[in-house]
Design a protein around this motif. Sequence first.
Motif, PDB file in Angstrom:
ATOM      1  N   LEU A 154       0.848  -1.179   0.000  1.00  0.00           N
ATOM      2  CA  LEU A 154       0.000   0.000   0.000  1.00  0.00           C
ATOM      3  C   LEU A 154       0.894   1.243   0.000  1.00  0.00           C
ATOM      4  N   PRO A 155       0.696   2.177  -0.916  1.00  0.00           N
ATOM      5  CA  PRO A 155      -0.469   2.332  -1.795  1.00  0.00           C
ATOM      6  C   PRO A 155      -0.460   1.445  -3.047  1.00  0.00           C
ATOM      7  N   GLU A 156       0.672   0.860  -3.418  1.00  0.00           N
ATOM      8  CA  GLU A 156       0.684  -0.025  -4.588  1.00  0.00           C
ATOM      9  C   GLU A 156       1.358  -1.339  -4.226  1.00  0.00           C
ATOM     10  N   ARG A 157       1.042  -2.392  -4.981  1.00  0.00           N
ATOM     11  CA  ARG A 157       1.579  -3.721  -4.692  1.00  0.00           C
ATOM     12  C   ARG A 157       2.673  -4.061  -5.698  1.00  0.00           C
ATOM     13  N   HIS A 158       3.827  -4.384  -5.157  1.00  0.00           N
ATOM     14  CA  HIS A 158       4.947  -4.732  -6.044  1.00  0.00           C
ATOM     15  C   HIS A 158       5.986  -5.520  -5.257  1.00  0.00           C
ATOM     16  N   ARG A 159       6.537  -6.525  -5.909  1.00  0.00           N
ATOM     17  CA  ARG A 159       7.600  -7.342  -5.310  1.00  0.00           C
ATOM     18  C   ARG A 159       8.915  -6.984  -5.963  1.00  0.00           C
ATOM     19  N   TYR A 160       9.974  -6.807  -5.148  1.00  0.00           N
ATOM     20  CA  TYR A 160      11.303  -6.467  -5.675  1.00  0.00           C
ATOM     21  C   TYR A 160      12.271  -7.580  -5.279  1.00  0.00           C
ATOM     22  N   PRO A 161      12.500  -8.535  -6.181  1.00  0.00           N
ATOM     23  CA  PRO A 161      13.384  -9.669  -5.876  1.00  0.00           C
ATOM     24  C   PRO A 161      14.854  -9.259  -5.975  1.00  0.00           C
ATOM     25  N   TRP A 162      15.698 -10.169  -5.578  1.00  0.00           N
ATOM     26  CA  TRP A 162      17.145  -9.972  -5.697  1.00  0.00           C
ATOM     27  C   TRP A 162      17.514  -9.762  -7.165  1.00  0.00           C
ATOM     28  N   VAL A 163      18.337  -8.769  -7.451  1.00  0.00           N
ATOM     29  CA  VAL A 163      18.723  -8.478  -8.834  1.00  0.00           C
ATOM     30  C   VAL A 163      19.496  -9.639  -9.444  1.00  0.00           C
ATOM     31  N   GLY A 164      20.101 -10.477  -8.622  1.00  0.00           N
ATOM     32  CA  GLY A 164      20.888 -11.596  -9.132  1.00  0.00           C
ATOM     33  C   GLY A 164      20.061 -12.661  -9.816  1.00  0.00           C
ATOM     34  N   LEU A 165      18.759 -12.708  -9.548  1.00  0.00           N
ATOM     35  CA  LEU A 165      17.923 -13.718 -10.186  1.00  0.00           C
ATOM     36  C   LEU A 165      17.884 -13.534 -11.695  1.00  0.00           C
ATOM     37  N   ASP A 166      17.713 -12.302 -12.149  1.00  0.00           N
ATOM     38  CA  ASP A 166      17.686 -12.026 -13.587  1.00  0.00           C
ATOM     39  C   ASP A 166      19.025 -12.331 -14.223  1.00  0.00           C
ATOM     40  N   ARG A 167      20.087 -12.036 -13.499  1.00  0.00           N
ATOM     41  CA  ARG A 167      21.431 -12.235 -14.069  1.00  0.00           C
ATOM     42  C   ARG A 167      21.767 -13.713 -14.204  1.00  0.00           C
ATOM     43  N   THR A 168      21.338 -14.499 -13.194  1.00  0.00           N
ATOM     44  CA  THR A 168      21.630 -15.935 -13.286  1.00  0.00           C
ATOM     45  C   THR A 168      20.818 -16.573 -14.403  1.00  0.00           C
ATOM     46  N   THR A 169      19.619 -16.060 -14.615  1.00  0.00           N
ATOM     47  CA  THR A 169      18.766 -16.595 -15.673  1.00  0.00           C
ATOM     48  C   THR A 169      19.304 -16.250 -17.058  1.00  0.00           C
ATOM     49  N   SER A 170      19.786 -14.987 -17.205  1.00  0.00           N
ATOM     50  CA  SER A 170      20.266 -14.535 -18.515  1.00  0.00           C
ATOM     51  C   SER A 170      21.719 -14.888 -18.761  1.00  0.00           C
ATOM     52  N   GLY A 171      22.446 -15.287 -17.700  1.00  0.00           N
ATOM     53  CA  GLY A 171      23.864 -15.609 -17.853  1.00  0.00           C
ATOM     54  C   GLY A 171      24.749 -14.377 -17.851  1.00  0.00           C
ATOM     55  N   GLU A 172      24.196 -13.218 -17.487  1.00  0.00           N
ATOM     56  CA  GLU A 172      24.979 -11.984 -17.472  1.00  0.00           C
ATOM     57  C   GLU A 172      26.147 -12.102 -16.497  1.00  0.00           C
TER      58      GLU A 172
END
Length: 630
Positions: A540-558
């Motif tokens: 509240l006031p808005e709903r949003h989840r902020y995961p660890w930035v490393g998740l995207d990097r491990t997925t993309s291989g960055e």
Amino acid sequence: MMKHGESGNKVIHSMLSVLEEESDIYEIFPDYVDTSSISILSDSPVKKGSLKTFQELQALIQAGKKRELKQIIRENSWPINSSIRKQLWPLLCQQHAQDKTVLEGFYWDMVKQIFGTTDLPEKSVMLPPFVEGSHCLAYHLTRKGKIVAERVVAVIGYSCPDITYSPTLFPITAILLHFMSEEECYNCMTSLVKSDPKAKETFITQTKLLYEVTWRTAMQISKKHVKSATSFLLRQCPNNTKVEHMFQDWMWWIFQGLPFHHLVRVIDCFLNEGIKVFYRVAMAILVLFHKNSGSSPYSSSPVHTQNSNASAHPTIPSSSSTCSSSWLQEISLNGVEAALNKFCRQMPVSPSKLLRTAFGIRALRSVYISRVFVKTEMSLRSRTVLSGNRQLVRSRSSDNLPTSQSQVNVQMMSHTMTIREGSTSPGPRAPSMGTYPIQAINSQILEQEALITLWSWLPVRITMYQPILLYTTEEHGCSLTTFFVRVEQHEPTILIVKTSNGETFGAYCSTRWVERNLKDDRGNRQAYFGTGETFVFSLLPERHRYPWVGLDRTTSGERGGDHFDHAAELFMAADSKMLTVGGGEGQAIWMDENIRFGKTERCQTFDNPPLCESGDFEIRVLEVYGFSGA
């Protein structure tokens, strides 16, 4: 025989002649009291020299003559403008303090630390969450006086973080300020809040549970010791629930109902004897209400109904029927609750008569009151665990004990493993997955819809466990030390914050908080700990989840998928002074040691924006959940 009117005139003349001896009858009141609204009349004729002096009472206190002191305070009706209270009240409060030493200037140091200046603000001060806004009674304080009261209560909230619910604290503070300085008032209030446990006297309840214990105790002892008056009340109520509702407001018969002169005399006795005085006065109110509403066994002589600022005297019997019929009519027209409140406001007897009635209730011993209080507290605490009745004011930390169904769910849980360095999180899922256990959650912050959203963000295996409320500022106080005692051994945990502005956000913390104490090979304590499963969120006031930035990097291989900047792995940190989640160019969530103030910033670990608009926030409620069997 002297006529009643002539007698009354002589009484008033006697009162005024005593008061004329004072050069300024309002001199004793501080400048933040509106003296124009205070009528200066004694409640009974006073003979010169008949009232005890402060020096006489001080000698009794020093000699430890408690019984004699108690009797004198009960019987001596000092006028409202007597200078004795300025000295006597602080002395009475100090005798109850656990720590008898008073640090000179400590209060003003606290004010400077909290507000940045000792100057009185022009606008109202934000009050701690344990205060009820509807019961911030100022009595005869001016606008300036009310801000002084707010500042005293705010400092008490800061210095006594374990208080979670105390609606009477503000009114008592306001009353004390009529007769003493701001600093003296703070010292008196902390003496009452932190009274010596060895004395076994309760002055101010500080949790919702104990507040419920007080009204249930008042109801129980009234049914036994003023049976006729309580039975009369029961006959006027449609059901037992109505009676309970009336007794829930028993404190406000005194603090919000009684005329100020009566209230001050009650406080004279309360500051010496504790909360048992309030029990007696509440029962006296019921006795007098019954007596003035019909026949009563408590007294043979009726009492004349009159303006609350005038003195009271026995009247001729012919006024009895008129008095009774008027209050019975009031009950018939507006209900017994409204009639009782009006009766308190128009209290038809003097402060002395009210106290004589209160202390004249026979066979009501302090030991018995304490026994009922303790028994009621034990009963409520046991029902917290054993009863499923949500109508109780309950200790919510035990609401969600694991059920047999949740244990079956645990056995069927997902084999998903906790993310450590390089592992990936399960993909998104439908919000309906794993929502069963949240039906048991009784959150003071989140509605069911928000809980479902939050549960949809959790790792699948965790949603199958029974959630447990480990810590809440509403019940366990505002202290990081208490937080660690209750939370540190649990993994994982969810922190949910509600700010004073109504914003809601938090963090899913994958690792035990006890790991803050672990040391590396060199013997140095770790600054940060945790895993990539940790995330922060806003609801509240808005709903949003902020995961660890490393998740995207491990997925993309960055960057090779297994190497990240140090700032991107600052998940959790804590010590005795603070707690933080997320790091690198800012902290996603930071809270101070009193769990009162915090800040939120963008951080590299989660690449989140500030989770509330202002960045800096004041904590209204913090709830921390763990998971049984995880």
